[in-house]
Design a protein around this motif. Structure first.
Motif, PDB file in Angstrom:
ATOM      1  N   MET A  58       0.831  -1.209   0.000  1.00 54.28           N
ATOM      2  CA  MET A  58       0.000   0.000   0.000  1.00 54.28           C
ATOM      3  C   MET A  58       0.863   1.255   0.000  1.00 54.28           C
ATOM      4  N   SER A  59       1.938   1.261   0.813  1.00 52.80           N
ATOM      5  CA  SER A  59       2.736   2.478   0.945  1.00 52.80           C
ATOM      6  C   SER A  59       3.607   2.750  -0.267  1.00 52.80           C
ATOM      7  N   THR A  60       3.960   1.723  -1.044  1.00 47.22           N
ATOM      8  CA  THR A  60       4.736   1.950  -2.273  1.00 47.22           C
ATOM      9  C   THR A  60       3.863   1.847  -3.518  1.00 47.22           C
ATOM     10  N   GLN A  61       2.578   1.570  -3.340  1.00 52.03           N
ATOM     11  CA  GLN A  61       1.613   1.485  -4.442  1.00 52.03           C
ATOM     12  C   GLN A  61       2.070   0.513  -5.528  1.00 52.03           C
ATOM     13  N   GLY A  62       2.801  -0.530  -5.107  1.00 54.51           N
ATOM     14  CA  GLY A  62       3.221  -1.579  -6.025  1.00 54.51           C
ATOM     15  C   GLY A  62       4.434  -1.269  -6.863  1.00 54.51           C
ATOM     16  N   ALA A  63       5.110  -0.148  -6.607  1.00 54.79           N
ATOM     17  CA  ALA A  63       6.212   0.265  -7.468  1.00 54.79           C
ATOM     18  C   ALA A  63       7.569  -0.293  -7.053  1.00 54.79           C
ATOM     19  N   VAL A  64       7.699  -0.774  -5.809  1.00 57.85           N
ATOM     20  CA  VAL A  64       8.977  -1.314  -5.329  1.00 57.85           C
ATOM     21  C   VAL A  64       8.880  -2.829  -5.261  1.00 57.85           C
ATOM     22  N   LEU A  65       9.870  -3.510  -5.832  1.00 60.33           N
ATOM     23  CA  LEU A  65       9.906  -4.968  -5.821  1.00 60.33           C
ATOM     24  C   LEU A  65      11.223  -5.441  -5.224  1.00 60.33           C
ATOM     25  N   GLY A  66      11.568  -4.944  -4.048  1.00 62.31           N
ATOM     26  CA  GLY A  66      12.818  -5.344  -3.418  1.00 62.31           C
ATOM     27  C   GLY A  66      12.848  -6.830  -3.151  1.00 62.31           C
ATOM     28  N   ALA A 117      -5.865  -5.052   6.340  1.00 63.82           N
ATOM     29  CA  ALA A 117      -7.147  -4.371   6.511  1.00 63.82           C
ATOM     30  C   ALA A 117      -6.953  -2.912   6.152  1.00 63.82           C
ATOM     31  N   THR A 118      -7.877  -2.352   5.382  1.00 62.38           N
ATOM     32  CA  THR A 118      -7.786  -0.963   4.944  1.00 62.38           C
ATOM     33  C   THR A 118      -9.094  -0.244   5.233  1.00 62.38           C
ATOM     34  N   LEU A 119      -8.984   0.944   5.799  1.00 57.30           N
ATOM     35  CA  LEU A 119     -10.117   1.834   6.009  1.00 57.30           C
ATOM     36  C   LEU A 119      -9.939   3.004   5.053  1.00 57.30           C
ATOM     37  N   PHE A 120     -10.842   3.125   4.079  1.00 54.42           N
ATOM     38  CA  PHE A 120     -10.671   4.093   3.007  1.00 54.42           C
ATOM     39  C   PHE A 120     -11.254   5.449   3.374  1.00 54.42           C
ATOM     40  N   TYR A 121     -10.473   6.479   3.132  1.00 55.34           N
ATOM     41  CA  TYR A 121     -10.926   7.864   3.124  1.00 55.34           C
ATOM     42  C   TYR A 121     -11.529   8.309   4.455  1.00 55.34           C
ATOM     43  N   ASP A 122     -11.745   9.598   4.557  1.00 56.22           N
ATOM     44  CA  ASP A 122     -12.296  10.171   5.781  1.00 56.22           C
ATOM     45  C   ASP A 122     -13.805   9.955   5.847  1.00 56.22           C
ATOM     46  N   ALA A 123     -14.322   9.949   7.070  1.00 63.25           N
ATOM     47  CA  ALA A 123     -15.771   9.786   7.237  1.00 63.25           C
ATOM     48  C   ALA A 123     -16.516  10.972   6.632  1.00 63.25           C
ATOM     49  N   MET A 124     -17.667  10.692   6.022  1.00 63.24           N
ATOM     50  CA  MET A 124     -18.481  11.745   5.413  1.00 63.24           C
ATOM     51  C   MET A 124     -19.458  12.295   6.442  1.00 63.24           C
ATOM     52  N   ASP A 125     -19.745  13.567   6.337  1.00 63.72           N
ATOM     53  CA  ASP A 125     -20.585  14.225   7.350  1.00 63.72           C
ATOM     54  C   ASP A 125     -21.947  13.564   7.495  1.00 63.72           C
ATOM     55  N   HIS A 156      -5.527  10.886  -0.649  1.00 67.02           N
ATOM     56  CA  HIS A 156      -6.122  11.228  -1.940  1.00 67.02           C
ATOM     57  C   HIS A 156      -6.533  12.696  -1.848  1.00 67.02           C
ATOM     58  N   THR A 157      -6.106  13.511  -2.804  1.00 65.42           N
ATOM     59  CA  THR A 157      -6.290  14.956  -2.681  1.00 65.42           C
ATOM     60  C   THR A 157      -7.751  15.368  -2.587  1.00 65.42           C
ATOM     61  N   GLU A 158      -8.671  14.559  -3.117  1.00 63.06           N
ATOM     62  CA  GLU A 158     -10.083  14.921  -3.085  1.00 63.06           C
ATOM     63  C   GLU A 158     -10.880  14.114  -2.055  1.00 63.06           C
ATOM     64  N   LEU A 159     -10.463  12.895  -1.779  1.00 64.14           N
ATOM     65  CA  LEU A 159     -11.251  12.012  -0.921  1.00 64.14           C
ATOM     66  C   LEU A 159     -10.717  11.891   0.497  1.00 64.14           C
ATOM     67  N   GLY A 160      -9.454  12.252   0.718  1.00 62.43           N
ATOM     68  CA  GLY A 160      -8.924  12.218   2.074  1.00 62.43           C
ATOM     69  C   GLY A 160      -7.971  11.065   2.329  1.00 62.43           C
ATOM     70  N   TRP A 161      -7.887  10.655   3.596  1.00 64.22           N
ATOM     71  CA  TRP A 161      -6.896   9.688   4.042  1.00 64.22           C
ATOM     72  C   TRP A 161      -7.457   8.267   4.080  1.00 64.22           C
ATOM     73  N   SER A 162      -6.606   7.308   3.683  1.00 63.71           N
ATOM     74  CA  SER A 162      -6.858   5.893   3.894  1.00 63.71           C
ATOM     75  C   SER A 162      -5.808   5.361   4.853  1.00 63.71           C
ATOM     76  N   LYS A 163      -6.196   4.408   5.702  1.00 58.60           N
ATOM     77  CA  LYS A 163      -5.280   3.829   6.680  1.00 58.60           C
ATOM     78  C   LYS A 163      -5.275   2.320   6.500  1.00 58.60           C
ATOM     79  N   GLY A 164      -4.090   1.728   6.568  1.00 56.93           N
ATOM     80  CA  GLY A 164      -3.991   0.291   6.377  1.00 56.93           C
ATOM     81  C   GLY A 164      -2.995  -0.345   7.316  1.00 56.93           C
ATOM     82  N   VAL A 165      -3.246  -1.602   7.654  1.00 59.39           N
ATOM     83  CA  VAL A 165      -2.317  -2.386   8.471  1.00 59.39           C
ATOM     84  C   VAL A 165      -2.243  -3.787   7.865  1.00 59.39           C
ATOM     85  N   ALA A 166      -1.019  -4.344   7.841  1.00 52.59           N
ATOM     86  CA  ALA A 166      -0.795  -5.667   7.257  1.00 52.59           C
ATOM     87  C   ALA A 166       0.079  -6.501   8.178  1.00 52.59           C
TER      88      ALA A 166
END
Length: 247
Positions: free
Chosen positions: A1-9, A37-45, A232-242
């Motif tokens: 999640m943190s490298t968005q699939g771009a690092v293949l060390g 587990a991922t919680l997507f974006y900030d809560a909506m009002d 995400h600049t429009e949708l907010g923060w996502s949090k994940g733990v693995a």
């Protein structure tokens, strides 16, 4: 999640993840189990007690020149929409060339309805490993079929350059091309740096839409744990733990 699939060390968890193509795997480990587990974006009002969540679990087996991965994930959107996805990937190692087949099955629906939509995808992944860099090419939806005749999968092509671990860590860049949309090219750049064999940090930025991610990975023993944040600049923060186990 943190490298968005771009690092293949080769000494990191990215290629071992059960939901990444088997062709991306390059390691001596024979068995692995992954979960997140991922919680997507900030809560909506207007729906502050509802969330967008994804849970996933899977694993891989490696023997001789063959790698097989399988994973299952469950997505829930505001307790209104849900989706189960199943992933199966197999790759063969031809020394520096890894080639694989990636199969996906999706079952989705509205929670208050008995109607379900079944979709199937088939794709290919190829990675060329060299001493200093790796070159990847994949397309997850070369073949697509669905119960919903009105929906067609986008044809996505991903091409990447991934460095081997070096004095500055591991780096990667991915170009994602989706011809059917108005802005068809998306680029992701990522960096991972290991302070030791047990602690590493990672960072990535991508455009179209703009997303910035960061995370920390800790390997205290046979387990690997990671915490990540993505903005995400429009949708907010996502949090994940693995949490992963390898042997």
């Amino acid at each position: 999640m943190s490298t968005q699939g771009a690092v293949l060390g080769s000494d990191g968890p990215q290629g071992r993840e059960a939901w990444s193509p088997a062709a991306f795997y390059r390691d001596s480990l024979r068995l692995g189990i992954s979960s997140y587990a991922t919680l997507f974006y900030d809560a909506m009002d207007n729906l502050r007690d509802k969330h967008l969540t994804r849970l996933a679990v899977g694993g891989f087996l490696s023997w001789d020149r063959l790698v097989v991965k399988c994973a299952h994930s469950y997505f829930n959107a505001l307790e209104i929409f849900f989706e189960h996805s199943f992933f199966l990937s197999a790759a063969y190692n031809l020394n520096r060339l890894h080639a694989g087949v990636d199969l996906r099955y999706f079952r989705s629906g509205i929670t208050i309805s008995n109607e379900r939509v079944n979709s199937y995808q088939g794709g290919l992944s190829v990675v060329i490993f060299t001493r200093h860099v790796s070159l990847s090419l994949s397309s997850p939806s070369l073949i697509y079929t669905s119960d919903d005749t009105h929906h067609k999968a986008s044809r996505v092509i991903k091409a990447g350059i991934h460095s081997s671990p070096n004095v500055f860590g591991s780096q990667g860049i991915i170009f994602e091309i989706e011809p059917q949309i108005d802005r068809p090219v998306r680029m992701t750049i990522a960096q991972e740096y290991s302070f030791s064999s047990q602690v590493s940090i990672s960072f990535a930025v991508s455009g179209n839409p703009t997303q910035i991610s960061l995370g920390i990975t800790v390997t205290p023993g046979i387990l690997t744990s990671a915490v990540s944040l993505v903005n995400h600049t429009e949708l907010g923060w996502s949090k994940g733990v693995a949490v992963d186990y390898y042997r």
